[in-house]
Motif scaffolding. Structure first.
Motif: not given
Lengths: 422, 297
Positions: A162, A165-166, A169, A172, A178-179, A235-237
């Motif tokens: 997480r 990924a965050e 983002t 980005k 993106s993640a 949300n991280n796409s």
């Protein structure tokens, strides 16, 4: 002239009649394989003609269209020239096809299996033999991950995943990727989540409750972990969560073009993403926060060979001989490993040229635990999954809430269990 | 008399044809009758028979009496799909026939390029339902996602109107052709007489045109009604019943309970028989009511 014509026509009709009935050598028997995987259609046909050349036994290979296997099999199996070799997808499929499955206990192909884990058994009888062993997880683009300042080895838990990924983002725009790839919920991609991702909460629940057979109801103990993962995915796409159901999303293309770091899929996807280079491919378990330490990939199979009991004895013998040849001969094992890219659970199986499979095996050797395919227990699997997909789509777009997902998951299971057992 | 007969070749021919028809008629009918039995009667009887059995394949069946019908009638999704289908059929029959009639009316006024317009309006009908559904899904989704912040698979209302739009687009051209044929067959004397009597164009339409094309109305409402009820391809490709089977029509519901069932396909079979009865009742009563309105030209 008229007379001549009518004689010719009559003869023609007779010929047609007879060629329809006879003309088949019954002494040697023949093989008819109804293949499940469209990707391997060519390779199977090649292997079949090699076998015919070597032994003279006819082998017919037909491949069902993607997602249409059960329908095709249902239609084909009632014909007089039914498939002698077909596939069932697991223990549950035995409910549908048991009447047709030959007990393979005393066959050579069963003796070639490396472990009983790869057979579908009912008591002593063996009804299905796995021919390919697959694993899914998070495929990683290592080059992009390093650009973002992390290494694959850093990610050892859900919390860490997480964080990474965050952080991607947040940057980005600067990074240009993106993640996660799009978590597409159109039918070409939704099984990755309603099947594969949904397996995570199912697996841990069944493990905690000691469930070995299909349960009538489930509790959804780990659905919060599932939600956390799903939230992380959308949300991280690469795309807006409201557009998940669009047909245009193509996660493989996004991953291949360096638009995202993580792509949830399996060993079978190697051919589609190999172009980013073997050295750039990493493979992580899908961490959920339940028991991240020592967690491995999700390995299992839903592809088991079954031999048609209702076929003639000659055809059954021909089929068993063919199977033995496929899993033991040089040509057969080579075709399985190299042309089809299968990691198969047979004693003489050859190594596979597939980075994802190699990493999968590394995890097993490290002694990490396997997250088995608990979704094989799903009742009326298509209907159940459609319900979950609808709920996930509504939740992601903000038009529905998570309660609906829970309902589709838990109540949907009970309902489909009831329907399939009435 | 005998002599006359001999000198009338056409009568001789007619007589021998009749004799031949009597002798060989059955033989010539045979292929059609066979095809009808193989393609319709046999599967139909077999289908009704199977609806009383629990089965996965035809080799292993077990008789369960009315159990399949009980399951079918206790399935709430089946009734919801019936409701959705009825609503869809009412709307689509109205839209298709009204629009098709007015396009046909406009294209029989003698404007330039009529033939071209008719061809263009007819063309969507030549495309298969699945392809059409898929293309419209992409188009509609693009619009809905961009301007309405939703998607076909998320909102049953959009799904409903999407289906209406798609089916109208596909069938209006076909119904238009039938109406055009009907309009062209109205005898010119009627119109002329009405004009001389001082009928306005509304009166002309109401009292001359409409009664004269009732046969076309019968055919078009029959076709659009049964098409609407039996709609499958477009439904499968456009919404696939999403969200939550809310846009699932009866044919798709039957298909799903047949093929997605891992244990018993008999329930789907029973639903199909129930559906057949409903369609027959509706179609026959529609024919009865519109036929009564037809006049002899």
């Amino acid at each position: 002239m008229k007379k001549f014509l009518s004689i010719v026509l009559a003869l023609l009709t007779l010929c047609l009649l007879f060629s329809g009935c006879g003309g088949k050598k019954d002494d040697t028997g023949s093989v008819y394989y109804l293949n499940f995987k469209p990707e391997q259609d060519e390779a199977w046909k090649k292997l079949a003609s090699a076998y015919t050349e070597e032994t003279g036994v006819e082998v017919k290979v037909v491949t069902a269209a993607e997602g249409k296997y059960e329908e095709t099999l249902t239609a084909e199996i009632d014909k007089s020239s039914a498939p002698t070799l077909f596939q069932i997808s697991g223990q549950i499929a035995l409910d549908s096809w048991k009447d047709y499955c030959l007990d393979l206990k005393d066959t050579d192909v069963y003796r070639e299996l490396t472990s009983d884990d790869f057979a579908i058994k009912d008591g002593d009888a063996v009804y299905g033999i796995a021919y390919v062993y697959e694993g899914y997880g998070l495929i990683v683009n290592k080059k992009l991950l390093e650009k973002a300042g992390y290494k694959v080895e850093d990610i050892t838990s859900f919390a860490k995943l997480r964080e990474v990924a965050e952080s991607i983002t947040a940057r980005k725009a600067e990074l240009g990727f993106s993640a996660f790839t799009s978590a597409g919920l159109a039918s070409s991609s939704s099984w990755r989540f309603s099947g594969h991702l949904a397996n995570m909460p199912l697996f841990y629940e069944f493990e905690a409750d000691g469930i070995k057979e299909q349960p009538a109801t489930i509790k959804g103990t780990y659905l919060d972990n599932f939600k956390a993962l799903w939230d992380l995915y959308i949300n991280n796409s690469t795309i807006d969560p409201a557009t998940l159901t669009s047909e245009q999303n193509d996660a493989a293309v996004e991953f291949k073009n360096g638009k995202a770091v993580f792509y949830q899929n399996g060993t079978w996807e190697y051919g589609n993403i190999a172009s980013i280079g073997d050295e750039n491919i990493g493979y992580l378990p899908i961490y959920t926060g339940v028991r991240d330490e020592k967690q491995g990939l999700c390995c299992g199979t839903e592809n088991y060979w079954a031999v048609n009991k209702t076929a003639s004895e000659a055809d059954i013998n021909a089929t068993l001989d063919f199977l033995k040849w496929v899993v033991t001969s040089e040509k057969g094992t080579k075709a399985l490993a190299e042309d089809m890219g299968f990691v198969s659970p047979f004693k003489s199986a050859k190594p596979v040229d597939n980075v994802l499979c190699n990493i999968m095996n590394d995890y097993v050797e490290e002694g990490r635990y396997n997250v088995s395919w608990a979704f094989n227990h799903t009742p009326n699997v298509e209907t159940w999954r459609n319900g979950v997909v609808s709920a996930l789509a509504a939740y992601s777009a903000g038009t529905g809430d998570w309660e609906a997902v829970k309902k589709a998951f838990i109540d949907g299971w009970a309902e489909q269990y009831k329907i399939s057992h009435q | 008399m005998k002599k006359l007969k001999k000198h009338n070749p056409s009568r001789i021919a007619a007589g021998s044809t009749r004799k031949s028809v009597k002798r060989y008629g059955a033989l010539f009918l045979l292929p059609t009758v066979l095809a009808f039995i193989i393609g319709f009667v046999w599967p139909f009887v077999w289908g009704i028979y199977l609806s009383f059995f629990r089965f996965r394949t035809l080799r292993f069946t077990s008789f369960t009496g009315l159990d399949n019908y009980k399951s079918a009638l206790s399935d709430s999704a089946f009734f919801r799909s019936l409701g959705f289908t009825s609503a869809f059929t009412v709307v689509s029959v109205l839209v298709i026939n009204l629009v098709a009639f007015f396009i046909a009316y406009a294209l029989t006024r003698g404007i330039r390029g009529e033939g071209g317009f008719r061809t263009i309006f007819f063309m969507p009908n030549l495309i298969g339902g699945i392809v059409l559904g898929y293309i419209w899904k992409i188009i509609l989704d693009a619009v809905i996602i961009e301007y309405l912040g939703s998607a076909l698979a998320l909102n049953a209302t959009y799904g409903f109107w999407g289906l209406v739009l798609l089916v109208s687009w596909q069938q209006i051209g076909y119904m238009m052709i039938i109406y055009v044929a009907g309009l062209q067959n109205i005898p010119g004397e009627y119109v002329e007489a009405a004009r001389i009597d001082g009928a306005s164009s509304w009166q002309l339409l109401r009292h001359i045109t409409l009664p004269s094309i009732m046969p076309s109305v019968t055919i078009c409402t029959f076709l659009s009604l049964t098409n609407g009820f039996k709609l499958f391809d477009q439904n499968l490709a456009l919404t696939d019943g999403k969200p939550f089977r809310e846009t699932e029509m009866v044919a798709l519901n039957i298909y799903k309970s047949f093929y997605e069932s891992t244990t018993n396909m008999g329930v789907g079979q029973a639903k199909a028989v129930i559906f057949f009865i409903i369609v027959v009742v509706i179609a026959l009563s529609q024919l009865y009511f519109t036929r009564r309105k037809e006049v002899q030209a």
